[in-house]
Design a protein around this motif. Structure first.
Motif, PDB file in Angstrom:
ATOM      1  N   GLY A  77      68.355   0.515  56.932  1.00 39.43           N
ATOM      2  CA  GLY A  77      69.206   1.684  57.097  1.00 39.43           C
ATOM      3  C   GLY A  77      70.451   1.687  56.231  1.00 39.43           C
ATOM      4  O   GLY A  77      71.143   2.709  56.140  1.00 39.43           O
ATOM      5  N   ALA A  78      70.764   0.542  55.614  1.00 40.39           N
ATOM      6  CA  ALA A  78      71.930   0.500  54.729  1.00 40.39           C
ATOM      7  C   ALA A  78      71.697   1.406  53.522  1.00 40.39           C
ATOM      8  O   ALA A  78      70.571   1.492  53.006  1.00 40.39           O
ATOM      9  CB  ALA A  78      72.191  -0.929  54.270  1.00 40.39           C
ATOM     10  N   GLU A  79      72.768   2.071  53.064  1.00 41.94           N
ATOM     11  CA  GLU A  79      72.619   3.041  51.974  1.00 41.94           C
ATOM     12  C   GLU A  79      73.610   2.744  50.849  1.00 41.94           C
ATOM     13  O   GLU A  79      74.758   2.331  51.086  1.00 41.94           O
ATOM     14  CB  GLU A  79      72.818   4.464  52.499  1.00 41.94           C
ATOM     15  N   TRP A  80      73.121   2.977  49.624  1.00 43.47           N
ATOM     16  CA  TRP A  80      73.901   2.695  48.427  1.00 43.47           C
ATOM     17  C   TRP A  80      73.731   3.829  47.424  1.00 43.47           C
ATOM     18  O   TRP A  80      72.816   4.649  47.558  1.00 43.47           O
ATOM     19  CB  TRP A  80      73.446   1.379  47.784  1.00 43.47           C
ATOM     20  N   VAL A  81      74.606   3.859  46.452  1.00 45.76           N
ATOM     21  CA  VAL A  81      74.485   4.816  45.352  1.00 45.76           C
ATOM     22  C   VAL A  81      74.312   4.019  44.060  1.00 45.76           C
ATOM     23  O   VAL A  81      75.178   3.205  43.703  1.00 45.76           O
ATOM     24  CB  VAL A  81      75.719   5.726  45.232  1.00 45.76           C
TER      25      VAL A  81
END
Length: 771
Positions: A48-52
């Motif tokens: 569920g961790a999100e990055w750009v």
């Protein structure tokens, strides 16, 4: 211009995923995110961790990306409470990965944390929201105050409104709006840009708008993103850009402006000089967006129009701003910042009527009608109507109006200490020592006062005390000040009063219309011989000369060039008769004449006194008498001398700053070289316009004598008055001078440059054609 065509990278999602895993150990689902000139992917990991994942534009220098990463690290360290993205480093611990795509092109890639929440532009925003946004912008700005990176300076960034003039040649893409847009950019370049360097500067985000701001469910700010437009510039641009960019998100633009300004000011108090420019900066931000959008549509129609699609740069927004107007908007913003709204400008006629009631019935003003000046910067003055004028007349701001070095020195010192010379201080000693050194060490004792008039008055008193005499000599149309003693040697100021019985006037060494003309052998000696007549006249009245006073540039006598031998011969005759010699350097000193710091040095003479005033503090009241120590000591044996404000800390700080600026800016050389260029141009005009009888001057001091008949030298005072006012209409400020009132007088500041010479000569030519 850089980034006018965005040309963002277009790597495939599969290739981007492989880069994320190989370089950053990051796996998950990729979805594209829009960016104007980079390529962005949102990466969602299985947990569920999100990055750009950000793939930088190929035209972006490495240093700019380093700057962004450095700013984010700085914010994480000093202000962790501000919700900005955090950097994820590569497997090797670097901030940036360097990759090559399948086509062999090189790219820089980095990864930031994804900040959850809703894009602010997707919410219905009210006054409380805009107030929070304003406070957030100010908080971010305060946190960035201690951060600087070389890449943040001089970026030449497309969205920095200071670059607006570079878009001037693309306003044609706006169609019917083009003429008005061009005028706005021209006015911005002429009247707003010169004021920006005087404002507070720092590294700023530069692009906080509804699509770079993330809001939580409660309306609080949960994210500030996209630091790609960060630069070092005026701090107020963060607010003015936001006020303009949030126009599409505001049901009530004026209410939005008020709320956001209030929120910003609560965290970062806004200075009055900043408030005064916010409207102009908002308008230019809106116009820049319009031009960029139109230019991209015309020149690169294949690229996505993200900006236009989201409502940025709409003509309606610019029209709404212009309808609201500068005055109403500035008053609203000032009130929101807790400042008094600028008072409505009164017409000049009304101001003159008020002036006559409180300042005398014979107002001494320039031009007809007079000008109501409200601001100055450098070589320019600005009136209440917003028009600017090239100042070729005011010799007081010798470094130009509101010189930042002097203004900063005054402001800094007044916050520390400002008291009198009955306390021991270092500044007054340093100032005195430096002034004395500039005389070659000949005159090292300094008496500090507040003006040239006072300096001349004290020099006269010292001369009387030293010599025991009471006669006073001056030029026939001189001006040296307003005290009773010095008014007596200021015949140019006299209306009806007869000359004082102890004063004798001398022929001015005028080689154009005087009794001895240019080309006469030994002309300087012949003019100096007139001192014999004056000294005999004093003797016949039972007096000897105590002093002669000379303005080294002979300004009121028509800005006469140095006449070889004259001043030396004159001084010798006065000394032989028992008198001393005063060099009034108020108008001729401080490098104005170009070759030497003091005007008397152009004559090869050595006075007993040097007196200074006006330009010494670039407008701050400073006056000094320089003399030999034995003369000063003799004076102090006979009388107490003290000036409450003379030599105070602030005045000395201003005086030292002036000396520093002249030295560090090599302004004497500029006066010499620019003055020679200006004089050559004036002489060219004289060859083309017979009404110009003579052009004379040294350095940056000029006299242009107008005559009706070059053969008889019949003076043209009415034509001179008309020319002065025609030049005012052309935006050029000059004065008139001379016993006949027929000399155009010009004394531009020492920072006058080649561009200003061209402007001045062009204005003169146009005015002469209309004369």
């Amino acid at each position: 211009m850089k980034f006018l065509r965005a040309q963002a990278p277009t790597l495939s999602a599969d290739f981007a995923a492989s880069v994320a895993e190989a370089e950053f150990g990051l796996t998950g689902r990729l979805s594209p995110l829009y960016s104007e000139r980079d390529q962005n992917f949102r990466v969602t990991e299985a947990n569920g961790a999100e990055w750009v994942l950000k793939i930088a534009n190929a035209a972006e220098p490495d240093a700019v990306i380093d700057c962004q990463i450095g700013a984010l690290d700085h914010l994480a360290s000093v202000a962790p409470q501000i919700p900005t993205p955090r950097l994820r480093r590569t497997r090797g611990g670097d901030g940036i990965a360097r990759i090559t795509d399948p086509d062999g092109a090189a790219h820089r890639v980095y990864v930031l944390s994804f900040l959850p929440g809703a894009i602010a532009s997707d919410r219905s925003l009210g006054a409380e929201d805009f107030a929070r946004i304003g406070a957030t912008i100010a908080g971010l700005q305060r946190a960035l105050r201690g951060f600087f990176h070389p890449a943040a300076g001089n970026r030449g960034l497309l969205w920095d409104v200071r670059e607006a003039p570079k878009l001037r040649d693309r306003v044609h893409h706006l169609g019917a709006l083009a003429p008005a847009a061009g005028e706005l950019i021209d006015r911005f370049a002429a009247e707003v840009l010169p004021r920006l360097p005087h404002l507070r500067v720092q590294t700023i985000h530069g692009d906080v708008h509804g699509h770079n701001l993330i809001l939580g469910a409660d309306g609080g700010v949960t994210g500030i993103i996209d630091f790609g437009d960060m630069f070092h510039g005026p701090a107020i641009l963060d607010l003015s850009d936001a006020l303009s960019d949030f126009m599409p998100d505001a049901r009530d633009p004026a209410g939005m402006w008020e709320a956001m300004t209030h929120g910003y000011n609560a965290v970062q108090p806004i200075e009055p000089a900043e408030i005064d420019l916010v409207f102009d900066l908002m308008v230019m931000r809106q116009l820049v967006t319009l031009v960029i959008t139109a230019a991209r549509a015309a020149e690169s129609p294949d690229e996505p129009d993200y900006i236009g699609e989201h409502g940025f740069g709409a003509p309606a927004a610019l029209e709404a701003m212009m309808t609201m107007g500068r005055g109403r908007t500035t008053a609203l913003l000032a009130a929101a910042a807790g400042q008094s709204a600028p008072a409505p400008r009164q017409p000049v006629a009304a101001l003159m009527e008020r002036r006559r009631k409180v300042m005398g019935s014979r107002p001494y003003v320039f031009y007809d009608p007079p000008l109501h000046m409200v601001r100055g910067d450098g070589v320019w003055l600005h009136d209440a109507e917003g028009r600017r004028f090239l100042d070729c007349y005011n010799n007081v701001p010798i470094l130009g109006h509101c010189h930042p070095r002097v203004a900063d020195a005054i402001a800094a010192q007044v916050r520390i200490l400002n008291t009198n010379t009955r306390y021991v201080g270092e500044q007054v000693l340093e100032y005195a020592e430096r002034l004395g050194a500039l005389t070659g060490g000949e005159l090292t004792a300094c008496a500090f006062v507040n003006s040239g008039s006072e300096a001349n008055d004290i020099a006269w008193r010292m001369a009387r005390a030293w010599t025991g005499n009471r006669g006073f000599l001056c030029q026939e149309f001189a001006y040296h000040g307003i005290t009773e003693a010095i008014d007596a040697v200021s015949p140019s100021a006299a209306r009806k009063a007869p000359m004082a019985d102890h004063v004798r006037t001398l022929l001015a060494p005028d080689g154009y219309r005087g009794i001895h003309r240019h080309g006469t052998p030994d002309m300087g000696r012949l003019y100096a011989d007139d001192a014999d007549r004056a000294i005999r006249s004093l003797a016949e009245a039972g007096m000897k000369p105590a002093a002669v006073i000379v303005d080294s540039a002979f300004m009121t006598n028509g800005i006469l060039e140095p006449c070889p031998g004259y001043v030396n011969e004159l001084f010798a005759k006065v000394r032989a008769a028992g008198g001393l010699c005063i060099a009034d350097e108020v108008q001729s000193g401080f490098g104005r004449m170009g070759a030497h710091f003091w005007g008397y040095q152009h004559h090869g003479a050595t006075p007993d006194f040097v007196t200074i005033g006006k330009p010494a503090g670039n407008g701050h009241p400073v006056g000094v008498v320089l003399t030999r120590p034995e003369i000063f000591d003799h004076f102090l044996e006979q009388t107490a001398f003290f000036s409450t404000f003379g030599g105070n800390n602030v005045s000395c700080a201003a005086g030292l700053a002036v000396l520093d600026a002249i030295r560090d800016g090599d302004l004497m050389r500029n006066a010499r070289e620019t003055g020679a260029l200006f004089k050559a141009g004036l002489k060219d005009l004289a060859r083309r316009f017979p009404i110009i009888g003579d052009v004379r001057g040294t350095g940056l001091a000029f006299g242009v004598e107008l005559v009706r008949d070059p053969a008889t030298l019949n003076p043209a005072p009415q034509e001179t008055d008309r020319l002065v006012n025609l030049l005012r209409d052309e935006g050029l400020l000059v004065g008139s001078e001379g016993v006949h009132g027929n000399i155009v007088k010009m004394r531009p500041p020492l920072v006058f440059g080649v561009a200003e010479v061209e402007i001045a000569l062009g204005a003169l030519e146009r005015a002469l054609l209309r004369l």
